[in-house]
Scaffold this motif. Sequence first.
Motif, PDB file in Angstrom:
ATOM      1  N   UNK A 610       0.873  -1.101  -0.170  1.00  0.00           N
ATOM      2  CA  UNK A 610      -0.095  -0.089  -0.046  1.00  0.00           C
ATOM      3  C   UNK A 610       0.871   1.023  -0.187  1.00  0.00           C
ATOM      4  N   UNK A 611       0.335   2.289  -0.695  1.00  0.00           N
ATOM      5  CA  UNK A 611       1.239   3.445  -0.720  1.00  0.00           C
ATOM      6  C   UNK A 611       0.346   4.741  -1.298  1.00  0.00           C
ATOM      7  N   UNK A 612       0.616   5.920  -1.143  1.00  0.00           N
ATOM      8  CA  UNK A 612      -0.020   7.076  -1.632  1.00  0.00           C
ATOM      9  C   UNK A 612      -0.130   7.062  -3.165  1.00  0.00           C
ATOM     10  N   UNK A 613      -1.198   7.443  -3.862  1.00  0.00           N
ATOM     11  CA  UNK A 613      -1.743   7.367  -5.187  1.00  0.00           C
ATOM     12  C   UNK A 613      -0.444   8.138  -6.070  1.00  0.00           C
ATOM     13  N   UNK A 614      -0.071   9.035  -5.386  1.00  0.00           N
ATOM     14  CA  UNK A 614       1.039   9.618  -6.310  1.00  0.00           C
ATOM     15  C   UNK A 614       2.271   8.792  -6.250  1.00  0.00           C
ATOM     16  N   UNK A 615       2.554   8.050  -5.421  1.00  0.00           N
ATOM     17  CA  UNK A 615       3.808   6.991  -5.455  1.00  0.00           C
ATOM     18  C   UNK A 615       3.166   5.810  -6.638  1.00  0.00           C
ATOM     19  N   UNK A 616       2.289   5.338  -6.531  1.00  0.00           N
ATOM     20  CA  UNK A 616       1.839   4.434  -7.343  1.00  0.00           C
ATOM     21  C   UNK A 616       1.685   5.083  -8.820  1.00  0.00           C
ATOM     22  N   UNK A 617       1.346   6.142  -9.019  1.00  0.00           N
ATOM     23  CA  UNK A 617       1.481   6.753 -10.401  1.00  0.00           C
ATOM     24  C   UNK A 617       2.739   6.721 -10.950  1.00  0.00           C
ATOM     25  N   UNK A 618       3.902   7.147 -10.076  1.00  0.00           N
ATOM     26  CA  UNK A 618       5.205   7.450 -10.664  1.00  0.00           C
ATOM     27  C   UNK A 618       5.740   5.939 -10.726  1.00  0.00           C
ATOM     28  N   UNK A 619       5.133   4.814 -10.118  1.00  0.00           N
ATOM     29  CA  UNK A 619       5.849   3.481 -10.217  1.00  0.00           C
ATOM     30  C   UNK A 619       5.193   2.905 -11.686  1.00  0.00           C
ATOM     31  N   UNK A 620       3.814   3.408 -11.944  1.00  0.00           N
ATOM     32  CA  UNK A 620       3.396   2.920 -13.086  1.00  0.00           C
ATOM     33  C   UNK A 620       4.086   3.539 -14.513  1.00  0.00           C
ATOM     34  N   UNK A 621       4.400   4.863 -14.151  1.00  0.00           N
ATOM     35  CA  UNK A 621       5.059   5.429 -15.115  1.00  0.00           C
ATOM     36  C   UNK A 621       6.516   4.825 -15.517  1.00  0.00           C
ATOM     37  N   UNK A 622       7.241   4.606 -14.587  1.00  0.00           N
ATOM     38  CA  UNK A 622       8.475   3.950 -14.311  1.00  0.00           C
ATOM     39  C   UNK A 622       8.471   2.588 -15.215  1.00  0.00           C
ATOM     40  N   UNK A 623       7.327   1.875 -14.939  1.00  0.00           N
ATOM     41  CA  UNK A 623       7.231   0.616 -15.525  1.00  0.00           C
ATOM     42  C   UNK A 623       6.906   0.665 -16.895  1.00  0.00           C
ATOM     43  N   UNK A 624       6.008   1.671 -17.257  1.00  0.00           N
ATOM     44  CA  UNK A 624       5.775   1.652 -18.696  1.00  0.00           C
ATOM     45  C   UNK A 624       7.132   2.130 -19.437  1.00  0.00           C
ATOM     46  N   UNK A 625       7.851   3.017 -19.000  1.00  0.00           N
ATOM     47  CA  UNK A 625       8.905   3.588 -19.686  1.00  0.00           C
ATOM     48  C   UNK A 625       9.986   2.278 -19.795  1.00  0.00           C
ATOM     49  N   UNK A 626      10.174   1.510 -18.764  1.00  0.00           N
ATOM     50  CA  UNK A 626      11.001   0.400 -18.945  1.00  0.00           C
ATOM     51  C   UNK A 626      10.669  -0.774 -19.824  1.00  0.00           C
ATOM     52  N   UNK A 627       9.286  -0.783 -19.886  1.00  0.00           N
ATOM     53  CA  UNK A 627       8.646  -1.720 -20.677  1.00  0.00           C
ATOM     54  C   UNK A 627       8.536  -1.564 -22.204  1.00  0.00           C
ATOM     55  N   UNK A 628       8.678   0.046 -22.529  1.00  0.00           N
ATOM     56  CA  UNK A 628       8.856   0.331 -23.684  1.00  0.00           C
ATOM     57  C   UNK A 628      10.041   0.006 -24.398  1.00  0.00           C
TER      58      UNK A 628
END
Length: 628
Positions: A610-628
């Motif tokens: 569990x974490x703040x939504x802003x941290x979740x958003x940063x995690x998702x954006x980092x994952x998308x960048x790496x997956x690309x």
Amino acid sequence: MPKISLKKSLITLAIATTLVACDNKPFGENEPAKTQSTTESHKHVTRAELDKTINTYTQNFMTLQPALATSLKLSTSIAGSYKNKWPDYSPKGMLALQNSMQNSLNALTAYDLKTLNDADQLHLKVNQVIAKYYLGDQKFKAGYIDTWGGHLPYIVNQIAGPLIDIPKLLQDQHNIENKQDVEDYLTRLNGLVDLIAAVKSKVLTDASNGIILPKALFPNTLGYLNNYVAMPSTEHSLVTSLINKMRPLKSLSDEQKQTYANTAINLVTEKLYPAFSDIKETMISLEAKAPPEDGIWAQPNGSEFYKHEILYLADSNLSPDKIHEIGLAEVNRISKEMDQILKSQGMNAGTIGERMVKLGEMPEFIYEDSDEGRTKLLADLNTEIDKIMLEAPSLFNTIPKYEVLVKRIPVVSQDGAAGGFYMPPALDGSRPGEFAINLKDMKAQPRFSLKTLTYHEAVPGHHFQISLNMEQTDIGIMRQNGQFNAYVEGWALYSEQVASEMGMYKDDPWGNLGRLQAEVYRAARLVVDTGLHHKRWTRKQAIEYFHNATGTAMSDVEGAIDRYMAWPGQALGYKLGMLKILELREWSKKQLGKKFDIKVFHDLVLLPGARPLTILEADVKRWVAKTK
């Protein structure tokens, strides 16, 4: 009937989700923590140093929270000797907890984030937010710091608080395996008297500062205090629980067991009952002085406190007016989908709410109001959990190892309780997760709504999120038990839609209607919570709007509105959290195309904890960048 398109639904959410996305900021970003000194701020740190600081912070917190330590079954190396103790709920005890959290926050904010890798940055950031959460609003002196809800404004109320939560924890979660455990149980039973006295001192201190529970919440609050002492001591749950827990112990003779049981009976009769009667009289005396207004705005500094609750319980810096607008728009959107289903089933006359009320009164949707009917309902829900667990691998890589069971909310506390809630398992797996359901009014739990409630509270909702969170043994106790309301409740509401995507409502239009009713219920919460606490609605106004918007049984609506009055801001986290998770999912799909994997996305959301939504958003954006 035609299946509702997820894509179409999400397009209609665009405006609301954009509002949530652009205005969310990390908890407390506008409230910088005080650091010990300028020279100590932003120092470089190794992971070992960071762990040492976080371990000290964890131990300091858990030492002050022996009830939570019991719930999690912590070792004494983490929480000290806690098995015969209770938290201190007096004004002095609350101040001690806040001072401890401030000191911990000072230590946690002294490090330079830039020197840490991604995982360690996440670890530090989340622990900082947890410390702020338990620090509470230092300008609002009333209420108490709850290990689940953070800073709540009323220490005595109809739905939660030490007088409800602590006896239930002793009854259900104090483990008894030997003689010492029994004696600790009795010490704690005796200690409830001092705990009640501490709560009394806090509620009187709050009242002297002008903060008293709203008048409308007194009847059910006094009802609980009356019910808790209504039965003979020999039949009290704290006595029968002890007897049942001692029964399998071979290390105790029958004579010893009877002696301990008699001690418990005497403690309940001579100490616990008089203490409850005393605080009941205190609350009766305060009822005459209680504010007739229903929202937190009527309390001293209440409007500012509501902003604090929005920040920490909704994870948002949106204004109450903007949240109110999002709620109205979502109620309108979901109502249109409900209307389509109702019309497809031949129900055309009346408003959405009127038709849902009629549906909820149809005999085929109501379990029998009897012990047999309640037993059948519980059995059906446990079966539903088994069914969805078979389908879960279609959308989830990681399945919790902990079991989850459905149980009834105890009769003694059902009057003021929610329709259902989830209790986490023990960290060591010795106690399963529990989905507790309120069976006071069987009409309030119609068959068509129960699938969705199960998916929310159990699988893949709270049980998946919280159990998987607890399984991450490398993130530390504070994060394993992290209470981020918008993330936790947002995931549970999102899970209702995921269950639909798993096919759980296939050929079941009534069940799908129940899902939409549950979603409109959460959207309407945005309206009534901000209505009560910001727009100065009355309880009656909120009840009328909520009943008309959702078509829920009036007994459930009244309890729900009372809940929102007692917990300002908590009800906002569900819909705002769901909107954020859906927004991140759809953005990821658009960015990744065929590379998007829903199972990997769910792991990304759940496994870091569990974490703040802003941290979740940063995690998702980092994952998308790496997956690309």
